[in-house]
Design a protein around this motif. Structure first.
Motif, PDB file in Angstrom:
ATOM      1  N   ALA A  92       0.825  -1.304   0.079  1.00 41.60           N
ATOM      2  CA  ALA A  92       0.099  -0.124   0.074  1.00 41.60           C
ATOM      3  C   ALA A  92       1.054   1.330   0.144  1.00 41.60           C
ATOM      4  N   ASP A  93       2.247   1.190   0.475  1.00 45.68           N
ATOM      5  CA  ASP A  93       2.680   2.462   0.661  1.00 45.68           C
ATOM      6  C   ASP A  93       3.549   2.624  -0.571  1.00 45.68           C
ATOM      7  N   VAL A  94       3.605   1.763  -1.866  1.00 50.95           N
ATOM      8  CA  VAL A  94       4.092   2.111  -2.805  1.00 50.95           C
ATOM      9  C   VAL A  94       3.103   2.531  -3.921  1.00 50.95           C
ATOM     10  N   ILE A  95       3.539   3.938  -4.511  1.00 54.00           N
ATOM     11  CA  ILE A  95       2.311   4.439  -5.217  1.00 54.00           C
ATOM     12  C   ILE A  95       2.838   3.971  -6.787  1.00 54.00           C
ATOM     13  N   SER A  96       1.782   3.683  -7.537  1.00 50.86           N
ATOM     14  CA  SER A  96       2.039   3.115  -8.862  1.00 50.86           C
ATOM     15  C   SER A  96       2.256   4.372  -9.754  1.00 50.86           C
ATOM     16  N   PRO A  97       3.170   4.170 -10.791  1.00 48.21           N
ATOM     17  CA  PRO A  97       3.126   5.363 -11.700  1.00 48.21           C
ATOM     18  C   PRO A  97       1.943   5.847 -12.148  1.00 48.21           C
ATOM     19  N   GLU A  98       1.046   5.298 -12.553  1.00 44.24           N
ATOM     20  CA  GLU A  98      -0.235   5.748 -12.949  1.00 44.24           C
ATOM     21  C   GLU A  98      -0.909   6.555 -12.038  1.00 44.24           C
ATOM     22  N   ARG A  99      -0.867   6.228 -10.865  1.00 39.73           N
ATOM     23  CA  ARG A  99      -1.521   6.928  -9.802  1.00 39.73           C
ATOM     24  C   ARG A  99      -0.860   8.242  -9.312  1.00 39.73           C
ATOM     25  N   ARG A 100       0.381   8.003  -9.588  1.00 37.48           N
ATOM     26  CA  ARG A 100       1.398   9.454  -9.286  1.00 37.48           C
ATOM     27  C   ARG A 100       1.042  10.316 -10.453  1.00 37.48           C
ATOM     28  N   VAL A 101       0.844   9.912 -11.671  1.00 37.90           N
ATOM     29  CA  VAL A 101       0.636  10.768 -12.693  1.00 37.90           C
ATOM     30  C   VAL A 101      -0.908  11.374 -12.577  1.00 37.90           C
ATOM     31  N   PHE A 102      -1.841  10.540 -12.023  1.00 39.18           N
ATOM     32  CA  PHE A 102      -2.966  11.025 -11.796  1.00 39.18           C
ATOM     33  C   PHE A 102      -3.176  12.150 -10.817  1.00 39.18           C
ATOM     34  N   ALA A 103      -2.421  11.835  -9.730  1.00 36.10           N
ATOM     35  CA  ALA A 103      -2.263  12.814  -8.510  1.00 36.10           C
ATOM     36  C   ALA A 103      -1.865  14.159  -9.108  1.00 36.10           C
ATOM     37  N   GLN A 104      -0.876  14.094  -9.894  1.00 35.03           N
ATOM     38  CA  GLN A 104      -0.141  15.398 -10.521  1.00 35.03           C
ATOM     39  C   GLN A 104      -1.099  16.089 -11.272  1.00 35.03           C
ATOM     40  N   GLN A 105      -1.589  15.276 -12.342  1.00 30.90           N
ATOM     41  CA  GLN A 105      -2.702  15.932 -13.039  1.00 30.90           C
ATOM     42  C   GLN A 105      -3.934  16.613 -12.122  1.00 30.90           C
ATOM     43  N   ASN A 106      -4.333  16.101 -10.940  1.00 31.19           N
ATOM     44  CA  ASN A 106      -5.334  16.556 -10.442  1.00 31.19           C
ATOM     45  C   ASN A 106      -4.662  17.742  -9.622  1.00 31.19           C
ATOM     46  N   LEU A 107      -3.565  17.808  -8.951  1.00 27.13           N
ATOM     47  CA  LEU A 107      -3.104  18.865  -8.508  1.00 27.13           C
ATOM     48  C   LEU A 107      -2.837  19.957  -9.182  1.00 27.13           C
ATOM     49  N   VAL A 108      -2.462  19.957 -10.482  1.00 27.02           N
ATOM     50  CA  VAL A 108      -2.225  21.000 -11.653  1.00 27.02           C
ATOM     51  C   VAL A 108      -3.877  21.405 -11.779  1.00 27.02           C
TER      52      VAL A 108
END
Length: 170
Positions: A93-109
């Motif tokens: 659970a502590d490992v964030i997938s690359p897809e989730r990281r990109v999704f989070a960055q897009q949401n942050l933008v």
């Protein structure tokens, strides 16, 4: 003008944030996180002491956190209810997938863009509250506005964000 119900205001302002925090922090399913947060609000409502609380937001977060911890303890005492898949999920659970990281960055933008479209007074009030974690009283003193105005600014920003970024706010 009638005074806003402090419980309702607390609910409207913090429900989604606390639910998201509990789901993320304790790796709870959205429905279970929702149950925990509803229990926390129920505890405050049942105690009928919201007016006496110095920091209702902190009390609410602490209550939800404690309820989530209690559920974890209870589940640990009932090992037959935990599946092998849940154990594997908790290990990764502590490992964030690359897809989730990109999704989070897009949401942050998108969130930053939405905040930048707000009037300065709303954006500043919101950032002082959510980023610098200042109380409404501290914000009102810093900006030389009433606490009621601070509350109204925060409510307007949250409403705007929910309307323009519903998938980020949920």
């Amino acid at each position: 003008m009638p005074e806003a119900n402090p419980f309702l205001l607390l609910f409207q302002t913090h429900y989604a944030d606390i639910r998201a925090l509990i789901a993320a922090k304790f790796h709870r399913a959205p429905q279970e996180a929702e149950d925990i947060v509803q229990d926390a609000f129920h505890n405050i409502l049942r105690a009928n002491n919201i007016d006496q609380l110095k920091n209702p937001k902190a009390y609410l977060y602490k209550t939800a956190n404690n309820l989530a911890l209690n559920r974890l303890r209870q589940q640990r005492q009932e090992p037959s209810m935990i599946s092998l898949d849940e154990v594997k999920d908790s290990e990764t659970a502590d490992v964030i997938s690359p897809e989730r990281r990109v999704f989070a960055q897009q949401n942050l933008v998108r969130l930053e863009a939405a905040l930048n479209q707000l009037p300065e007074k709303y954006r500043r009030t919101f950032l002082l509250s959510r980023i610098q974690e200042k109380t409404y009283r501290e914000i009102s003193e810093q900006l030389n506005i009433t606490e009621s105005t601070v509350e109204k600014h925060i409510i307007k920003v949250l409403k705007c964000l929910r309307e323009h970024l519903p998938e980020v706010c949920e």
